[in-house]
Scaffold this motif. Structure first.
Motif, PDB file in Angstrom:
ATOM      1  N   ARG A  20       1.109 -10.378  -3.481  1.00 20.39           N
ATOM      2  CA  ARG A  20       0.180  -9.971  -4.532  1.00 20.39           C
ATOM      3  C   ARG A  20      -0.283  -8.528  -4.439  1.00 20.39           C
ATOM      4  N   ALA A  21      -0.509  -8.022  -3.225  1.00 21.66           N
ATOM      5  CA  ALA A  21      -1.096  -6.693  -3.109  1.00 21.66           C
ATOM      6  C   ALA A  21      -0.596  -5.954  -1.875  1.00 21.66           C
ATOM      7  N   LEU A  22      -0.533  -4.621  -1.980  1.00 15.48           N
ATOM      8  CA  LEU A  22      -0.100  -3.773  -0.877  1.00 15.48           C
ATOM      9  C   LEU A  22      -0.846  -2.445  -0.983  1.00 15.48           C
ATOM     10  N   TYR A  23      -1.442  -2.022   0.106  1.00 19.93           N
ATOM     11  CA  TYR A  23      -2.177  -0.755   0.150  1.00 19.93           C
ATOM     12  C   TYR A  23      -1.677   0.046   1.332  1.00 19.93           C
ATOM     13  N   ILE A  24      -1.300   1.303   1.110  1.00 23.57           N
ATOM     14  CA  ILE A  24      -0.786   2.155   2.179  1.00 23.57           C
ATOM     15  C   ILE A  24      -1.497   3.512   2.123  1.00 23.57           C
ATOM     16  N   ASN A  25      -2.068   3.927   3.248  1.00 24.20           N
ATOM     17  CA  ASN A  25      -2.589   5.281   3.411  1.00 24.20           C
ATOM     18  C   ASN A  25      -1.656   5.985   4.377  1.00 24.20           C
ATOM     19  N   ALA A  26      -1.123   7.138   3.982  1.00 25.83           N
ATOM     20  CA  ALA A  26      -0.205   7.894   4.828  1.00 25.83           C
ATOM     21  C   ALA A  26      -0.560   9.364   4.722  1.00 25.83           C
ATOM     22  N   GLY A  27      -1.222   9.879   5.738  1.00 21.56           N
ATOM     23  CA  GLY A  27      -1.628  11.278   5.705  1.00 21.56           C
ATOM     24  C   GLY A  27      -2.485  11.540   4.483  1.00 21.56           C
ATOM     25  N   PRO A  28      -2.095  12.518   3.664  1.00 21.07           N
ATOM     26  CA  PRO A  28      -2.907  12.854   2.495  1.00 21.07           C
ATOM     27  C   PRO A  28      -2.637  11.980   1.273  1.00 21.07           C
ATOM     28  N   TYR A  29      -1.776  10.991   1.383  1.00 21.57           N
ATOM     29  CA  TYR A  29      -1.402  10.178   0.228  1.00 21.57           C
ATOM     30  C   TYR A  29      -1.896   8.744   0.359  1.00 21.57           C
ATOM     31  N   GLN A  30      -2.148   8.137  -0.778  1.00 17.25           N
ATOM     32  CA  GLN A  30      -2.564   6.741  -0.816  1.00 17.25           C
ATOM     33  C   GLN A  30      -1.762   6.036  -1.897  1.00 17.25           C
ATOM     34  N   PHE A  31      -1.155   4.909  -1.526  1.00 18.53           N
ATOM     35  CA  PHE A  31      -0.411   4.089  -2.472  1.00 18.53           C
ATOM     36  C   PHE A  31      -1.080   2.730  -2.550  1.00 18.53           C
ATOM     37  N   ALA A  32      -1.236   2.225  -3.760  1.00 17.58           N
ATOM     38  CA  ALA A  32      -1.826   0.898  -3.938  1.00 17.58           C
ATOM     39  C   ALA A  32      -1.043   0.141  -5.003  1.00 17.58           C
ATOM     40  N   TYR A  33      -0.772  -1.114  -4.721  1.00 19.46           N
ATOM     41  CA  TYR A  33      -0.123  -2.016  -5.671  1.00 19.46           C
ATOM     42  C   TYR A  33      -0.896  -3.322  -5.655  1.00 19.46           C
ATOM     43  N   ASP A  34      -1.239  -3.808  -6.823  1.00 17.98           N
ATOM     44  CA  ASP A  34      -1.906  -5.104  -6.934  1.00 17.98           C
ATOM     45  C   ASP A  34      -1.439  -5.747  -8.226  1.00 17.98           C
ATOM     46  N   ASN A  48      -0.225  -1.319 -12.599  1.00 21.08           N
ATOM     47  CA  ASN A  48      -0.584  -2.139 -11.439  1.00 21.08           C
ATOM     48  C   ASN A  48      -0.223  -1.460 -10.120  1.00 21.08           C
ATOM     49  N   TRP A  49       0.178  -0.185 -10.159  1.00 19.13           N
ATOM     50  CA  TRP A  49       0.365   0.597  -8.944  1.00 19.13           C
ATOM     51  C   TRP A  49      -0.121   2.021  -9.181  1.00 19.13           C
ATOM     52  N   VAL A  50      -0.462   2.704  -8.095  1.00 21.50           N
ATOM     53  CA  VAL A  50      -0.913   4.088  -8.187  1.00 21.50           C
ATOM     54  C   VAL A  50      -0.547   4.813  -6.893  1.00 21.50           C
ATOM     55  N   LEU A  51      -0.139   6.068  -7.016  1.00 21.29           N
ATOM     56  CA  LEU A  51       0.133   6.927  -5.864  1.00 21.29           C
ATOM     57  C   LEU A  51      -0.691   8.196  -6.069  1.00 21.29           C
ATOM     58  N   GLU A  52      -1.601   8.464  -5.143  1.00 24.38           N
ATOM     59  CA  GLU A  52      -2.506   9.595  -5.303  1.00 24.38           C
ATOM     60  C   GLU A  52      -2.559  10.419  -4.030  1.00 24.38           C
ATOM     61  N   GLN A  53      -2.841  11.697  -4.218  1.00 20.87           N
ATOM     62  CA  GLN A  53      -3.116  12.548  -3.074  1.00 20.87           C
ATOM     63  C   GLN A  53      -4.615  12.536  -2.861  1.00 20.87           C
ATOM     64  N   GLN A  54      -5.022  12.206  -1.646  1.00 16.91           N
ATOM     65  CA  GLN A  54      -6.436  12.119  -1.348  1.00 16.91           C
ATOM     66  C   GLN A  54      -6.993  13.518  -1.123  1.00 16.91           C
TER      67      GLN A  54
END
Length: 57
Positions: A20-34, A48-54
């Motif tokens: 159902r859901a996956l959240y990944i923080n990697a360095g300056p990036y954040q990926f979320a899927y729900d 239902n997904w987003v990739l952002e630079q924090q």
């Protein structure tokens, strides 16, 4: 399930409630899927997904 590891200086923090859901923080990036949630993306679109630079605030 949640775990983290470091590769080439990037720390990956992964939290999942698959399939159902996956959240990944990697360095300056954040990926979320729900599958059951819509995220507003930086360009104003929605999905239902987003990739952002924090920001380093």
């Amino acid at each position: 399930m949640q775990f983290s590891f470091t590769v080439l200086g990037f720390t990956f923090e992964i939290a999942t409630r698959l399939p159902r859901a996956l959240y990944i923080n990697a360095g300056p990036y954040q990926f979320a899927y729900d599958r059951n949630f819509s995220f507003e993306r930086a360009d104003g679109s929605w999905g239902n997904w987003v990739l952002e630079q924090q920001s380093n605030a």
